[in-house]
Design an enzyme around this catalytic site. Structure first.
Site, PDB file in Angstrom:
ATOM      1  N   CYS A  63      -7.519   0.566  -0.106  1.00 17.67           N
ATOM      2  CA  CYS A  63      -7.816   0.378   1.328  1.00 17.67           C
ATOM      3  C   CYS A  63      -8.389   1.671   1.929  1.00 17.67           C
ATOM      4  O   CYS A  63      -8.400   2.721   1.277  1.00 17.67           O
ATOM      5  CB  CYS A  63      -6.547  -0.052   2.073  1.00 17.67           C
ATOM      6  SG  CYS A  63      -5.340   1.267   2.268  1.00 17.67           S
ATOM      7  N   LYS A 112      13.051 -18.630 -13.426  1.00 19.69           N
ATOM      8  CA  LYS A 112      14.234 -19.480 -13.627  1.00 19.69           C
ATOM      9  C   LYS A 112      14.554 -19.684 -15.104  1.00 19.69           C
ATOM     10  O   LYS A 112      15.676 -20.036 -15.450  1.00 19.69           O
ATOM     11  CB  LYS A 112      14.097 -20.808 -12.900  1.00 19.69           C
ATOM     12  CG  LYS A 112      12.971 -21.726 -13.356  1.00 19.69           C
ATOM     13  CD  LYS A 112      13.000 -23.015 -12.542  1.00 19.69           C
ATOM     14  CE  LYS A 112      11.920 -23.987 -12.954  1.00 19.69           C
ATOM     15  NZ  LYS A 112      10.578 -23.549 -12.522  1.00 19.69           N
ATOM     16  N   PHE A 113      13.590 -19.462 -15.989  1.00 19.58           N
ATOM     17  CA  PHE A 113      13.876 -19.607 -17.423  1.00 19.58           C
ATOM     18  C   PHE A 113      14.023 -18.267 -18.137  1.00 19.58           C
ATOM     19  O   PHE A 113      14.030 -18.210 -19.361  1.00 19.58           O
ATOM     20  CB  PHE A 113      12.797 -20.451 -18.101  1.00 19.58           C
ATOM     21  CG  PHE A 113      12.827 -21.887 -17.657  1.00 19.58           C
ATOM     22  CD1 PHE A 113      13.991 -22.641 -17.748  1.00 19.58           C
ATOM     23  CD2 PHE A 113      11.698 -22.482 -17.111  1.00 19.58           C
ATOM     24  CE1 PHE A 113      14.031 -23.958 -17.320  1.00 19.58           C
ATOM     25  CE2 PHE A 113      11.725 -23.799 -16.680  1.00 19.58           C
ATOM     26  CZ  PHE A 113      12.895 -24.544 -16.787  1.00 19.58           C
ATOM     27  N   CYS A 143       0.867  -1.178   0.000  1.00 15.39           N
ATOM     28  CA  CYS A 143       0.000   0.000   0.000  1.00 15.39           C
ATOM     29  C   CYS A 143       0.909   1.235   0.000  1.00 15.39           C
ATOM     30  O   CYS A 143       1.725   1.401   0.906  1.00 15.39           O
ATOM     31  CB  CYS A 143      -0.879  -0.017   1.247  1.00 15.39           C
ATOM     32  SG  CYS A 143      -1.662   1.584   1.534  1.00 15.39           S
ATOM     33  N   GLU A 177      10.364  -0.884 -10.251  1.00 16.26           N
ATOM     34  CA  GLU A 177       9.118  -0.802 -11.025  1.00 16.26           C
ATOM     35  C   GLU A 177       7.899  -0.486 -10.143  1.00 16.26           C
ATOM     36  O   GLU A 177       6.906  -1.209 -10.143  1.00 16.26           O
ATOM     37  CB  GLU A 177       8.902  -2.087 -11.818  1.00 16.26           C
ATOM     38  CG  GLU A 177       9.984  -2.311 -12.844  1.00 16.26           C
ATOM     39  CD  GLU A 177       9.656  -3.368 -13.877  1.00 16.26           C
ATOM     40  OE1 GLU A 177       8.781  -4.211 -13.624  1.00 16.26           O
ATOM     41  OE2 GLU A 177      10.288  -3.335 -14.949  1.00 16.26           O
ATOM     42  N   TRP A 190       8.121 -14.664 -19.923  1.00 15.32           N
ATOM     43  CA  TRP A 190       6.732 -14.334 -19.613  1.00 15.32           C
ATOM     44  C   TRP A 190       5.901 -13.971 -20.845  1.00 15.32           C
ATOM     45  O   TRP A 190       4.734 -13.631 -20.725  1.00 15.32           O
ATOM     46  CB  TRP A 190       6.678 -13.195 -18.592  1.00 15.32           C
ATOM     47  CG  TRP A 190       7.643 -12.066 -18.851  1.00 15.32           C
ATOM     48  CD1 TRP A 190       8.851 -11.878 -18.252  1.00 15.32           C
ATOM     49  CD2 TRP A 190       7.506 -10.990 -19.791  1.00 15.32           C
ATOM     50  NE1 TRP A 190       9.473 -10.750 -18.752  1.00 15.32           N
ATOM     51  CE2 TRP A 190       8.667 -10.189 -19.695  1.00 15.32           C
ATOM     52  CE3 TRP A 190       6.514 -10.621 -20.706  1.00 15.32           C
ATOM     53  CZ2 TRP A 190       8.867  -9.051 -20.486  1.00 15.32           C
ATOM     54  CZ3 TRP A 190       6.723  -9.484 -21.484  1.00 15.32           C
ATOM     55  CH2 TRP A 190       7.876  -8.720 -21.364  1.00 15.32           C
ATOM     56  N   GLU A 227      17.056  -2.265 -17.378  1.00 16.72           N
ATOM     57  CA  GLU A 227      16.777  -3.687 -17.589  1.00 16.72           C
ATOM     58  C   GLU A 227      16.447  -3.922 -19.049  1.00 16.72           C
ATOM     59  O   GLU A 227      15.640  -3.187 -19.635  1.00 16.72           O
ATOM     60  CB  GLU A 227      15.542  -4.134 -16.791  1.00 16.72           C
ATOM     61  CG  GLU A 227      15.758  -4.403 -15.346  1.00 16.72           C
ATOM     62  CD  GLU A 227      14.479  -4.948 -14.699  1.00 16.72           C
ATOM     63  OE1 GLU A 227      13.676  -5.605 -15.396  1.00 16.72           O
ATOM     64  OE2 GLU A 227      14.283  -4.682 -13.513  1.00 16.72           O
TER      65      GLU A 227
HETATM   66  C1  GAL Z   1      10.977  -6.609 -14.830  1.00 20.10           C
HETATM   67  C2  GAL Z   1      11.336  -6.713 -13.347  1.00 20.10           C
HETATM   68  C3  GAL Z   1      12.460  -7.694 -13.112  1.00 20.10           C
HETATM   69  C4  GAL Z   1      12.178  -8.978 -13.865  1.00 20.10           C
HETATM   70  C5  GAL Z   1      11.998  -8.670 -15.327  1.00 20.10           C
HETATM   71  C6  GAL Z   1      11.768  -9.894 -16.178  1.00 20.10           C
HETATM   72  O1  GAL Z   1       9.725  -6.056 -15.012  1.00 20.10           O
HETATM   73  O2  GAL Z   1      11.729  -5.460 -12.850  1.00 20.10           O
HETATM   74  O3  GAL Z   1      12.581  -7.939 -11.721  1.00 20.10           O
HETATM   75  O4  GAL Z   1      11.033  -9.568 -13.359  1.00 20.10           O
HETATM   76  O5  GAL Z   1      10.877  -7.837 -15.468  1.00 20.10           O
HETATM   77  O6  GAL Z   1      11.579  -9.565 -17.535  1.00 20.10           O
END
Ligand code: GAL
Length: 703
Positions: free
Chosen positions: A163, A358-359, A121, A156, A317, A309
């Site tokens: 709440c 992990k992948f 929160c 992020e 994902w 990043e």
């Molecule tokens: C970002 C996040 C990282 C990792 C990454 C994977 O959004 O900040 O911790 O999860 O995605 O692509």
């Protein structure tokens, strides 16, 4: 005003990754090897401790720093820098179980379970105090450590909580903004559907039927994140005033108005995962990535920014987690540098052995050493980035065109039931990205700026779908045009004020009918498969293009008509118009034109203004980045095909193999060339083989 601390790069493009040593504390050999591998990959820095709160504070008030001491010291001894993270992005279980109020509540009123991440929160005083305390401990202990180069605040930061604490804070925020309930009811047009509030406590945090509430709620949530960040940063600045602070942003993330965030950060950093995909139209995604990078350049206000990043390989994902094809990874990195990035960091250094990611691609694979394709490629990238050192500290020059990206206009448009939504509901970003791409395809360089920017140095200012437009902003843009600039607005401009109430007196408001010399009477929404023909001389020999999704029915009121609708019951009505205004002009594009039409519009405008246009095959992009000693020019083939270009007498180097080339050459798929920087000899990146029949092949992407 105190000078903000800057990035420590000076003579280096920083290169590194998120590093999670706390996952490997049982395996000291791995930790020792990491530093050795980092040196071999030409790594300069790592973000450490992002999700380490429990490792640092296993019980309330009990701090364990020995493992981090060892890592910090090892980094310092190895000449590596640490971007030390504050761990607020994931709260310890002991804390979220003991203080349930720090866990978020959803729109449905249900409190989330412990676990997950990015879910505290933002209002909770308990969580703010806990964050302040751990940050103070970190800053006191490491604020002057020789390895510390940057504070990586949280991770992020995003999302919302409904709440009671947030609700009360929202009511206080509304009191500040509107003063009294009568004013709020007027601003929100609350008589509609009998939504007049007679007590502050009646105001919910979520009601999609009150479109002004939706926008104020997003403003409030944004302000909560900003004040949460300020609370995080305070102890860091107290104990290490010379160490810059950043938090990693997420491009055009919906609920975060980063123009506001940028004001409190020392350095802007971004996470970017373009999911390239190696498809026929992936080159458009690369242009969209340029949009995001340009936004970062704009947020940084001219200073270098950081790519905090990106993935050295596939993510885990996406729907289809494809490996990056040869050339793509290198190109993505160089694209960011060309756009002003002074740091390239990956998620992640070493693949975790278990857990949700992990992948996910990493520099070091589960195999554990340097013997992987990705490691070798990362090491080559690191080596090449060293040769770009002279570029660090300086950003690209100002572009001739500014494009306005505005979160508040986006929120107003998204919250309004009405104009047809884009595929992801977000028509503002869609219009901005499409017009950015069209400008780049027309060979024009583009800066992305906020609505409050100083426009005076730009030849053209483009405001795509600036749906919400405050009177003062409209006047500033009109003054810019009247002083000699060219203001280009598109469909969905100037419909509502800052409270999401429609402007009266005919669109575009406020007072812009006169500036644009037109009246936008109504808008038509098309089915996905419908097209409206648009004709005009600017569209070249074909003389026409098509409009999709949104077409406005416009009357010229003094403006010159450049193109008109040629189908539908409104055939013959103006769609592209241009109006003289003071010593400049205002142009209006009243429909979502397909790409070719938009490109033709900008080409003809640039030619009329005598602006330089880079004439390259579609999907090939040149970007110049200034350096302390001259400048580097990057030439990218964003397409998956070989493309013939003539680079004239200049000598370029193909980054993948260090070979020089000039004159008529064939760019390989996803090729990256550079001029002004000589790659170290014997660079060797994997490349897509090209048969000799491809040499000097014409571009397969005809205009
Ligand atoms: C970002 C996040 C990282 C990792 C990454 C994977 O959004 O900040 O911790 O999860 O995605 O692509």
């Amino acid at each position: 005003m105190k000078r903000r601390p800057r990035l420590p790069s000076c003579e280096r493009i920083l290169y590194g990754a998120d590093y999670n040593p706390d996952q490997w504390l049982d395996d000291p050999a791995v930790l020792r090897e990491d530093v050795d591998l980092m040196r071999r990959a030409h790594v300069t820095s790592a973000s450490i401790g992002i999700f380490s709160w429990t490792a640092l504070e296993p019980e309330p008030g009990v701090f364990v720093f020995d493992w981090l001491d060892a890592i910090m010291d090892r980094f310092a001894a190895s000449g590596l820098s640490v971007f030390l993270a504050t761990p607020s992005a994931s709260k310890p279980f002991w804390m979220s179980e003991r203080h349930p109020e720090i866990r978020r509540v959803g729109r449905d009123g249900r409190r989330e379970a412990s676990g997950g991440r990015h879910n505290h929160c933002p209002t909770s005083p308990v969580y703010r105090a806990a964050v302040h305390r751990i940050n103070r401990e970190l800053a006191q202990r490491y604020g002057r450590h020789p390895a510390l180069a940057l504070w990586h605040v949280g991770n992020e930061l995003q999302g919302e909580c409904h709440c009671d604490l947030c609700k009360t804070a929202f009511h206080d925020w509304l009191r500040q903004r509107h003063g009294d309930l009568d004013s709020l009811n007027r601003a929100w047009w609350s008589a509609f559907w009998n939504h007049t509030f007679t007590d502050w406590s009646q105001i919910p945090t979520h009601d999609p039927s009150i479109d002004a509430l939706a926008v104020d709620w997003l403003r409030f949530v944004n302000d909560q994140h900003v004040s949460f960040l300020e609370n995080e940063i305070a102890p860091l600045r107290e104990f290490s005033p010379d160490v810059p602070c950043t938090t990693n942003l997420m491009g055009t993330n919906r609920g975060t108005d980063y123009w506001r965030w940028a004001r409190i950060l020392d350095v802007v950093s971004n996470d970017h995962y373009p999911l390239h995909g190696d498809r026929e139209d992936s080159w458009r995604k690369s242009l969209s990535a340029d949009f995001t990078h340009s936004l970062m350049r704009g947020l940084a206000g001219g200073a270098p920014w950081m790519l905090m990043e990106c993935a050295p390989s596939s993510v885990n994902w996406g729907q289809v987690n494809k490996l990056k094809r040869p050339g793509v990874h290198l190109q993505e990195v160089l694209q960011a540098v060309a756009n002003g990035a002074d740091a390239i960091h990956y998620f992640q250094w070493r693949k975790s052995r278990g857990g949700f990611e992990k992948f996910h691609g990493a520099v070091v694979d589960h195999e554990g050493g340097s013997n992987s394709r990705v490691f070798r490629e990362c090491a080559e990238v690191g080596r090449f980035l060293r040769s770009l050192g002279p570029l660090a500290g300086i950003t690209p020059e100002r572009a001739p065109v500014a494009l306005v990206y505005d979160w508040e206009a986006r929120w107003a448009l998204e919250s309004s039931a009405g104009p047809k939504k884009g595929s992801n509901g977000d028509r503002h970003t869609e219009a901005c990205v499409e017009h950015f791409r069209a400008l780049r395809l027309a060979g024009l360089d583009v800066d992305i700026v906020s609505v409050d920017a100083d426009f005076s140095a730009y030849s053209i200012v483009v405001t795509p779908a600036l749906f919400a437009l405050a009177g003062e902003t409209a006047q500033r843009l009109a003054r810019y045009a009247s002083a000699g600039g060219v203001w280009v607005a598109t469909y969905l401009t100037g419909y509502v004020d800052e409270h999401n109430r429609c402007w009266l007196g005919g669109f575009p408001g406020p007072g812009l009918r006169e500036v644009f010399g037109l009246w936008n009477e109504e808008f038509d929404c098309l089915h996905d498969d419908e097209r409206v023909r648009v004709i005009g001389e600017i569209f070249g020999s074909a003389g026409e293009t098509v409009a999709t999704e949104i077409v406005e029915r416009i009357h010229a009121e003094g403006a010159r008509v450049v193109a008109t609708a040629a189908s539908e019951f409104y055939a013959g009505s103006p769609l592209v118009l241009r109006n003289a205004w003071g010593s400049g002009s205002a142009a209006y594009i009243g429909a979502r034109l397909e790409e070719n039409g938009c490109v033709a519009f900008y080409e003809s405008l640039a030619d009329e203004l005598g602006l330089h246009r880079d004439r390259l095959p579609r999907g090939v992009v040149r970007k110049t980045r200034l350096g302390a000693d001259g400048c580097a020019e990057f030439l990218f083939n964003y397409t998956r095909h070989p493309v013939a270009v003539d680079v004239g007498e200049d000598t370029y180097f193909r980054v993948a193999d260090g070979r020089s080339c000039r004159g008529k050459i064939t760019l390989r798929p996803y090729d990256s060339l550079v001029k002004g920087v000589v790659p170290a000899p014997s660079v060797s990146f994997p490349q897509t083989p090209v048969s000799s029949s491809h040499e000097l092949a014409p571009s397969p992407l005809p205009r």
